[in-house]
Enzyme design. Structure first.
Site, PDB file in Angstrom:
ATOM      1  N   GLY A  12      -3.677 -16.168  28.262  1.00 33.34           N
ATOM      2  CA  GLY A  12      -3.096 -15.482  27.115  1.00 33.34           C
ATOM      3  C   GLY A  12      -4.117 -15.138  26.035  1.00 33.34           C
ATOM      4  N   LYS A 157      11.727 -18.854  19.953  1.00 38.69           N
ATOM      5  CA  LYS A 157      10.727 -19.649  19.235  1.00 38.69           C
ATOM      6  C   LYS A 157      11.389 -20.687  18.332  1.00 38.69           C
ATOM      7  CE  LYS A 157       6.985 -19.123  19.794  1.00 38.69           C
ATOM      8  NZ  LYS A 157       6.089 -19.596  20.887  1.00 38.69           N
ATOM      9  N   VAL A 185      -0.233 -11.241  15.530  1.00 34.80           N
ATOM     10  CA  VAL A 185      -1.624 -11.597  15.836  1.00 34.80           C
ATOM     11  C   VAL A 185      -2.393 -10.342  16.254  1.00 34.80           C
ATOM     12  CG1 VAL A 185      -3.134 -13.092  17.179  1.00 34.80           C
ATOM     13  CG2 VAL A 185      -0.817 -13.860  16.600  1.00 34.80           C
TER      14      VAL A 185
END
Length: 338
Positions: A12, A157, A185
């Protein structure tokens, strides 16, 4: 003696930068991928010393491989969690692997005698499902996953972090736990396999959006986020803590202006005009990905990362640098052609 840390989801975007930084700091890193067929590719991408990184096959939905991956580790950074670009067919397609993967990693970490467990959560677990005026969100805030308009990723999440904290309270004796909660991000790419959050920069650059909707994000640089994870792993006395990893909130038209100012002709496809809300809502009738964000039109979700600064001394680079470094990577790799 060199310490060993397990970083899950080694292929990732966030995990890649974290692994690099940990190796540079003298850690030995174990990492998981769903298939060892990707080991050579990921090793080449990361470019770290071969003897500093060991790969294990493990999946969020299976026990196989987890005991071997965490054996001998003193620390765990559980980064792996599904983050698709589009909307899933069913919320459980994201919720189940996020929740069960976190619980599985915790269980095997506890059994292996791990002393510190850092969960990569998200501001999705903090800043959604709230009513009232815009405000700055802190680590004390929690998303309400039952609120109208809360999407599958946000639910996943929130539910995963809640479940992890409940598990720690019930079973986590002797293992410190804290979470890192990043915003969108961005930053340079290690490979052509990059975070879904980078797609909005890609679409501005390649002209695939005719204008900028009234959407915005708090952004964080992937390099700074890796720093925050390292601090969360290494700083003593953080049990139970939460750390928002976020920089400033930027509207898409502000991101577009940064791209045009910093890239010149390379940003000639970046739209200069906005898209009215009603047009976005009309497009959402035909596009489930757009439908996911219509509730965000005109919404400011500013996040207060002051706790990470005060408690850990965390620092971030300026958002302009992050956005332009993202763009340069997309252009240099030929992902965007102008």
């Amino acid at each position: 003696m060199t310490k060993t840390v397990l970083v899950t989801g080694g292929s990732g975007y966030i995990a890649g930068f974290l692994i690099r930084q940990l190796v540079a700091r003298g850690w030995h890193v174990n990492t998981t991928v769903r298939s060892l067929a990707r080991e050579a590719e990921v090793r080449a991408t990361l470019g770290v010393a071969p003897d500093a990184l060991t790969f294990f096959a493990a999946d969020l939905l299976s026990d196989a491989g987890w005991a071997e991956a965490v054996a001998g580790c003193s620390h765990v950074a559980h980064v792996a969690s599904p983050f698709p670009a589009g909307a899933p067919r069913n919320d459980d397609d994201l919720i189940v692997p996020a929740r069960d993967g976190a619980l599985r990693a915790l269980h095997f970490a506890q059994a292996a005698g791990v002393s510190r467990f850092v969960l990569t959560s998200s501001v999705a677990a903090i800043a959604y499902g709230h009513s009232g005026d815009a405000r700055r969100y802190t680590e004390a805030d929690w998303t309400d996953p039952t609120a109208p308009g809360v999407g599958a990723y946000i639910k996943s999440k929130t539910i995963a972090e809640r479940a992890a904290r409940d598990w720690i309270a019930a079973h986590g004796t002797g293992m410190e736990f804290c979470s890192v909660n990043p915003s969108a991000v961005l930053g340079p790419l290690l490979s052509d396999d990059f975070s879904s959050s980078i797609q909005f920069v890609q679409r501005l650059l390649d002209g695939s959006v005719p204008g900028t909707p009234r959407l915005g994000f708090a952004v964080v640089d992937v390099r700074d986020l890796a720093d925050l994870h390292v601090l969360a792993l290494e700083t003593p006395g953080l049990d139970g803590e939460r750390f928002i990893g976020a920089g400033p909130f930027l509207w898409m038209n502000e991101v577009g202006a940064i791209l045009r100012d910093g890239l010149g002709l390379q940003a000639r496809k970046v739209p200069k005009h906005g898209i009215p809300d009603f047009v976005v809502r009309l497009l959402a009738l035909f596009d489930p990905t757009i439908r996911q964000v219509t509730g965000e039109l005109g919404r400011t979700r500013a996040l207060d990362a002051g706790h990470a600064l005060a408690r850990l001394g965390w620092q971030t680079r300026d958002a302009r640098t992050t956005i332009l470094d993202t763009a340069h990577s997309l252009l240099e790799r030929g992902i965007v052609r102008v």
